[in-house]
Design an enzyme around this catalytic site. Sequence first.
Site, PDB file in Angstrom:
ATOM      1  N   ILE A   1     -47.645  -6.919  -0.784  1.00 27.00           N
ATOM      2  CA  ILE A   1     -49.142  -7.394  -0.326  1.00 27.00           C
ATOM      3  C   ILE A   1     -49.183  -8.775   0.067  1.00 27.00           C
ATOM      4  O   ILE A   1     -50.419  -9.124   0.616  1.00 27.00           O
ATOM      5  CB  ILE A   1     -49.922  -7.022  -1.866  1.00 27.00           C
ATOM      6  CG1 ILE A   1     -51.531  -6.818  -1.926  1.00 27.00           C
ATOM      7  CG2 ILE A   1     -49.594  -8.230  -2.981  1.00 27.00           C
ATOM      8  CD1 ILE A   1     -52.034  -6.646  -2.896  1.00 27.00           C
TER       9      ILE A   1
ATOM     10  N   ASP B   1     -50.907  -2.920   0.144  1.00 29.62           N
ATOM     11  CA  ASP B   1     -51.071  -2.524  -1.218  1.00 29.62           C
ATOM     12  C   ASP B   1     -50.489  -1.233  -1.911  1.00 29.62           C
ATOM     13  O   ASP B   1     -50.550  -0.412  -1.060  1.00 29.62           O
ATOM     14  CB  ASP B   1     -52.550  -2.643  -1.272  1.00 29.62           C
ATOM     15  CG  ASP B   1     -52.838  -2.551  -3.011  1.00 29.62           C
ATOM     16  OD1 ASP B   1     -52.007  -2.641  -3.772  1.00 29.62           O
ATOM     17  OD2 ASP B   1     -54.002  -3.160  -3.432  1.00 29.62           O
TER      18      ASP B   1
ATOM     19  N   GLY C   1     -41.385  -3.772  -5.878  1.00 31.82           N
ATOM     20  CA  GLY C   1     -42.915  -4.427  -5.963  1.00 31.82           C
ATOM     21  C   GLY C   1     -43.545  -4.187  -7.053  1.00 31.82           C
ATOM     22  O   GLY C   1     -43.281  -3.043  -8.040  1.00 31.82           O
TER      23      GLY C   1
ATOM     24  N   TYR D   1     -46.655  -4.069 -19.644  1.00 31.68           N
ATOM     25  CA  TYR D   1     -45.484  -4.002 -18.319  1.00 31.68           C
ATOM     26  C   TYR D   1     -44.353  -3.249 -18.658  1.00 31.68           C
ATOM     27  O   TYR D   1     -44.073  -2.447 -17.820  1.00 31.68           O
ATOM     28  CB  TYR D   1     -45.342  -5.734 -18.161  1.00 31.68           C
ATOM     29  CG  TYR D   1     -43.933  -5.776 -17.368  1.00 31.68           C
ATOM     30  CD1 TYR D   1     -44.124  -5.547 -16.199  1.00 31.68           C
ATOM     31  CD2 TYR D   1     -42.906  -6.160 -17.893  1.00 31.68           C
ATOM     32  CE1 TYR D   1     -42.989  -5.882 -15.332  1.00 31.68           C
ATOM     33  CE2 TYR D   1     -41.764  -6.695 -17.310  1.00 31.68           C
ATOM     34  CZ  TYR D   1     -41.578  -6.307 -15.697  1.00 31.68           C
ATOM     35  OH  TYR D   1     -40.666  -6.410 -15.165  1.00 31.68           O
TER      36      TYR D   1
ATOM     37  N   ARG E   1     -31.097 -16.404 -24.964  1.00 33.78           N
ATOM     38  CA  ARG E   1     -31.344 -14.968 -24.982  1.00 33.78           C
ATOM     39  C   ARG E   1     -30.370 -14.232 -23.783  1.00 33.78           C
ATOM     40  O   ARG E   1     -30.013 -13.342 -23.756  1.00 33.78           O
ATOM     41  CB  ARG E   1     -32.700 -14.392 -24.915  1.00 33.78           C
ATOM     42  CG  ARG E   1     -33.024 -12.979 -24.612  1.00 33.78           C
ATOM     43  CD  ARG E   1     -34.453 -12.893 -24.776  1.00 33.78           C
ATOM     44  NE  ARG E   1     -34.785 -11.667 -24.101  1.00 33.78           N
ATOM     45  CZ  ARG E   1     -35.079 -11.460 -22.827  1.00 33.78           C
ATOM     46  NH1 ARG E   1     -35.188 -12.549 -21.784  1.00 33.78           N
ATOM     47  NH2 ARG E   1     -35.543 -10.379 -22.196  1.00 33.78           N
TER      48      ARG E   1
HETATM   49  P1  NAI Z   1     -41.791 -10.927  -8.084  1.00 35.69           P
HETATM   50  O1  NAI Z   1     -43.343 -11.042  -8.858  1.00 35.69           O
HETATM   51  O2  NAI Z   1     -41.261 -12.168  -7.746  1.00 35.69           O
HETATM   52  O3  NAI Z   1     -42.017  -9.652  -6.892  1.00 35.69           O
HETATM   53  C1  NAI Z   1     -42.760  -8.880  -7.065  1.00 35.69           C
HETATM   54  C2  NAI Z   1     -43.592  -8.592  -5.521  1.00 35.69           C
HETATM   55  O4  NAI Z   1     -44.619  -7.518  -5.850  1.00 35.69           O
HETATM   56  C3  NAI Z   1     -44.490  -9.764  -5.364  1.00 35.69           C
HETATM   57  O5  NAI Z   1     -43.986 -10.352  -4.168  1.00 35.69           O
HETATM   58  C4  NAI Z   1     -45.782  -9.228  -5.265  1.00 35.69           C
HETATM   59  O6  NAI Z   1     -46.556  -9.758  -4.097  1.00 35.69           O
HETATM   60  C5  NAI Z   1     -45.704  -7.862  -4.949  1.00 35.69           C
HETATM   61  N1  NAI Z   1     -46.598  -6.930  -5.496  1.00 35.69           N
HETATM   62  C6  NAI Z   1     -47.324  -6.899  -6.598  1.00 35.69           C
HETATM   63  N2  NAI Z   1     -48.667  -6.364  -6.649  1.00 35.69           N
HETATM   64  C7  NAI Z   1     -48.534  -5.647  -5.372  1.00 35.69           C
HETATM   65  C8  NAI Z   1     -49.354  -4.646  -4.868  1.00 35.69           C
HETATM   66  N3  NAI Z   1     -50.417  -3.912  -5.476  1.00 35.69           N
HETATM   67  N4  NAI Z   1     -48.864  -3.876  -3.681  1.00 35.69           N
HETATM   68  C9  NAI Z   1     -48.015  -4.642  -2.876  1.00 35.69           C
HETATM   69  N5  NAI Z   1     -47.155  -5.446  -3.628  1.00 35.69           N
HETATM   70  C10 NAI Z   1     -47.414  -6.032  -4.603  1.00 35.69           C
HETATM   71  O7  NAI Z   1     -40.986 -10.416  -9.223  1.00 35.69           O
HETATM   72  P2  NAI Z   1     -39.478 -10.304  -9.008  1.00 35.69           P
HETATM   73  O8  NAI Z   1     -38.931 -11.139  -9.984  1.00 35.69           O
HETATM   74  O9  NAI Z   1     -38.948 -10.406  -7.786  1.00 35.69           O
HETATM   75  O10 NAI Z   1     -39.181  -8.786  -9.551  1.00 35.69           O
HETATM   76  C11 NAI Z   1     -38.861  -7.678  -8.828  1.00 35.69           C
HETATM   77  C12 NAI Z   1     -38.932  -6.313  -9.354  1.00 35.69           C
HETATM   78  O11 NAI Z   1     -38.040  -6.317 -10.567  1.00 35.69           O
HETATM   79  C13 NAI Z   1     -40.387  -6.059 -10.348  1.00 35.69           C
HETATM   80  O12 NAI Z   1     -40.700  -4.867 -10.119  1.00 35.69           O
HETATM   81  C14 NAI Z   1     -39.977  -6.726 -11.578  1.00 35.69           C
HETATM   82  O13 NAI Z   1     -40.568  -5.839 -12.652  1.00 35.69           O
HETATM   83  C15 NAI Z   1     -38.565  -6.238 -11.652  1.00 35.69           C
HETATM   84  N6  NAI Z   1     -37.613  -7.084 -12.625  1.00 35.69           N
HETATM   85  C16 NAI Z   1     -37.397  -8.106 -12.644  1.00 35.69           C
HETATM   86  C17 NAI Z   1     -36.798  -9.106 -13.392  1.00 35.69           C
HETATM   87  C18 NAI Z   1     -36.211 -10.512 -13.199  1.00 35.69           C
HETATM   88  O14 NAI Z   1     -35.516 -10.848 -14.117  1.00 35.69           O
HETATM   89  N7  NAI Z   1     -36.770 -11.202 -12.138  1.00 35.69           N
HETATM   90  C19 NAI Z   1     -36.301  -8.358 -14.659  1.00 35.69           C
HETATM   91  C20 NAI Z   1     -36.780  -7.187 -14.797  1.00 35.69           C
HETATM   92  C21 NAI Z   1     -37.418  -6.508 -14.014  1.00 35.69           C
HETATM   93  C1  15L Z   2     -38.739  -9.012 -16.685  1.00 37.98           C
HETATM   94  O1  15L Z   2     -38.930  -7.870 -16.605  1.00 37.98           O
HETATM   95  C2  15L Z   2     -39.551 -10.131 -15.748  1.00 37.98           C
HETATM   96  O2  15L Z   2     -39.741  -9.437 -14.495  1.00 37.98           O
HETATM   97  C3  15L Z   2     -38.658 -11.163 -15.671  1.00 37.98           C
HETATM   98  O3  15L Z   2     -39.597 -12.227 -15.220  1.00 37.98           O
HETATM   99  C4  15L Z   2     -38.090 -11.854 -16.722  1.00 37.98           C
HETATM  100  O4  15L Z   2     -39.110 -12.145 -17.828  1.00 37.98           O
HETATM  101  C5  15L Z   2     -37.222 -10.812 -17.408  1.00 37.98           C
HETATM  102  O5  15L Z   2     -37.782  -9.409 -17.508  1.00 37.98           O
HETATM  103  C6  15L Z   2     -36.580 -11.178 -18.948  1.00 37.98           C
HETATM  104  O6  15L Z   2     -36.621 -10.463 -19.764  1.00 37.98           O
HETATM  105  O7  15L Z   2     -35.971 -12.253 -19.058  1.00 37.98           O
END
Ligand code: NAI
Ligand code: 15L
Length: 289
Positions: free
Chosen positions: A38, A55, A76, A143, A181
């Site tokens: 997005i 989106d 996303g 979430y 953790r």
């Molecule tokens: P992030 O928040 O940096 O990336 C998510 C992306 O999704 C963002 O660029 C955002 O603009 C996009 N987005 C949000 N709403 C949207 C919409 N309506 N339409 C299109 N795009 C949209 O998160 P991150 O850290 O890169 O995580 C990526 C995925 O991995 C997420 O699904 C998150 O839940 C999952 N995840 C991440 C963890 C981590 O430690 N980074 C841990 C567990 C899961």
């Molecule tokens: C998640 O799912 C989140 O996307 C990330 O920001 C962290 O909070 C991670 O879990 C975590 O549990 O450390």
Amino acid sequence: MPAIPEKPVLLTGAAGNLGRVLARELAAMGWTLRLTDIHSFPEALPPRAEFIRADLNDGVALLRQAEGCGAILHFGGISVEQPFETVFGPNLRGLYHVYEAARREQARVVFASSNHSIGFHERPQGNEARIDADCAFRPDGYYGLSKAYGELMGRLYWDKHGVENVNLRIGSCLPEPLEARMLATWLSYADLVRLAAAAVMAPRTGHCVIWACSANPASFWGEDHRARIGWQPQDTAEAFRARIAGKLSGDPVVERYQGGAYAGMDYTRAQPSPRDHFALDEAAGSAGS
Ligand code: NAI
Ligand code: 15L
């Protein structure tokens, strides 16, 4: 030379933290990527990649983006705890759009699920058993609930439509672990990239769930389906132990549950439940409730 998918791969959430890592590294492996988010892609586009701003709520846009793709890396959506109404569109409706696009293309979905789908499991103490990937969902917020829904959506689309899906229950994926953790939950970027590549390239996956953390001896997690995709993590949080082992929250709820701070957010239970409350729930006949 790493293998290259026959068809383009769609990556949602491409502008996010993990999306940018995957876009850069998979492109460097020679993959042809279609990127979407997005928000604008904040870096120079990698070679062979195109970017489409959209989106996840827009189902028609997703159908178009997925045309001709062999796999969808779905990263996303809302990535932290938020009110239900904020989570609903991107993570529930958007996930449905991803699966409908995958169904039409007969593409595989690799879903960025989260440890927060099971975050209300207690952390194992000492030699206590680790939970396996077929454990009960115990989401620790809206979430985490959306991630449980995402995994179940995968179950449905495999059983009903034969859409393969690999659900990565990601722990904490960031350059380095930051607190105690994460000795259990940390996933290195390099292990994430190898995991995503293995999930796309595996010949057959069906519906499977994988604990996405590095080779951490302190991990909370046991068996999963990683053998199906031939992935083994190579990094470990132990290398950071001296720096982070003392970094505790001081909150007994946060320290007790696997989801950590997410479990403690908006926690209004009057009395903390007894340590073995899961066993008590099951004994009372409300298995997993
Ligand atoms: P992030 O928040 O940096 O990336 C998510 C992306 O999704 C963002 O660029 C955002 O603009 C996009 N987005 C949000 N709403 C949207 C919409 N309506 N339409 C299109 N795009 C949209 O998160 P991150 O850290 O890169 O995580 C990526 C995925 O991995 C997420 O699904 C998150 O839940 C999952 N995840 C991440 C963890 C981590 O430690 N980074 C841990 C567990 C899961
Ligand atoms: C998640 O799912 C989140 O996307 C990330 O920001 C962290 O909070 C991670 O879990 C975590 O549990 O450390």
